[in-house]
Write an enzyme that holds these catalytic residues in place. Structure first.
Site, PDB file in Angstrom:
ATOM      1  N   CYS A  41       0.884  -1.171   0.000  1.00  0.00           N
ATOM      2  CA  CYS A  41       0.000   0.000   0.000  1.00  0.00           C
ATOM      3  C   CYS A  41       0.924   1.224   0.000  1.00  0.00           C
ATOM      4  CB  CYS A  41      -1.011  -0.028   1.146  1.00  0.00           C
ATOM      5  SG  CYS A  41      -0.353   0.174   2.800  1.00  0.00           S
TER       6      CYS A  41
ATOM      7  N   HIS B 255      12.925 -16.050  12.624  1.00  0.00           N
ATOM      8  CA  HIS B 255      12.622 -16.085  14.060  1.00  0.00           C
ATOM      9  C   HIS B 255      11.121 -16.092  14.355  1.00  0.00           C
ATOM     10  CE1 HIS B 255      16.710 -14.334  15.635  1.00  0.00           C
ATOM     11  NE2 HIS B 255      16.875 -15.197  14.649  1.00  0.00           N
TER      12      HIS B 255
HETATM   13  C1  RB5 Z   1      -3.905   5.326   0.350  1.00  0.00           C
HETATM   14  O1  RB5 Z   1      -3.870   6.647  -0.081  1.00  0.00           O
HETATM   15  C2  RB5 Z   1      -3.038   5.093   1.589  1.00  0.00           C
HETATM   16  O2  RB5 Z   1      -3.630   5.654   2.691  1.00  0.00           O
HETATM   17  C3  RB5 Z   1      -2.789   3.613   1.753  1.00  0.00           C
HETATM   18  O3  RB5 Z   1      -2.192   3.105   0.599  1.00  0.00           O
HETATM   19  C4  RB5 Z   1      -1.834   3.187   2.862  1.00  0.00           C
HETATM   20  O4  RB5 Z   1      -0.701   3.997   2.902  1.00  0.00           O
HETATM   21  C5  RB5 Z   1      -2.404   2.957   4.172  1.00  0.00           C
HETATM   22  O5  RB5 Z   1      -1.690   2.569   5.096  1.00  0.00           O
END
Ligand code: RB5
Length: 152
Positions: free
Chosen positions: A66, A99
């Site tokens: 993400c 671990h």
């Molecule tokens: C998306 O904009 C962002 O908030 C997501 O990808 C991530 O970083 C969340 O932890």
């Protein structure tokens, strides 16, 4: 190795690159999306797709990307049997498996560059749980806590 991978818009580009790399290297890669860039998509949908898949045994390991990697780790760790961590250094990506029996690697597509991300992936996929007594003992404590939570 069969690896499940997914990303939201924050990790879309890096996920595409890592999936391609793993395929080239001979891994059996299952891409659980996003399958196109969508700035309005939500990281839990992709993190949970990987986490549920790893928990079911659809893949041996998972990779979630993400924007920061944080949301991915938070969401994935809600699934029983999943041990996910955000690792932006190779020591943790390797030692987390050796671990702690880490089975899901989380990465921040907005944080790490592509060369480092590839090294992190290699460290993670190349490592195995040591099986040492002290690590098994510690893991058993984590699993007991997980079972307590599921029963509450
Ligand atoms: C998306 O904009 C962002 O908030 C997501 O990808 C991530 O970083 C969340 O932890």
């Amino acid at each position: 190795m069969r690896v499940l991978i997914a990303a939201d818009h924050g990790g879309y580009e890096l996920k595409t690159q890592l999936a391609e790399l793993m395929r080239k290297e001979g891994h059996d890669v299952v891409d659980l999306g996003a399958h196109s860039y969508d700035a309005g998509d939500d990281y839990p949908d992709f993190a949970l797709a990987v986490a549920d898949g790893v928990a079911r045994g659809d893949g041996e390991r998972g990779v979630i990307v993400c924007g920061s990697g944080v949301g991915a780790a938070v969401a994935a760790n809600k699934v029983r049997g999943v041990r996910a961590a955000l690792c932006h250094d190779t020591y943790s990506a390797r030692q987390g498996v050796e671990h702690d029996d880490l089975n899901v690697l989380c990465l921040g597509g907005r944080i790490v560059g592509s060369a480092l991300a590839e090294e992190l992936l290699h460290a993670f996929l190349g490592a195995k749980f040591s099986g040492e007594e002290r690590h098994k003992r510690r893991l058993a404590k984590v699993l007991a806590a997980e079972a307590r939570l599921a029963a509450s």
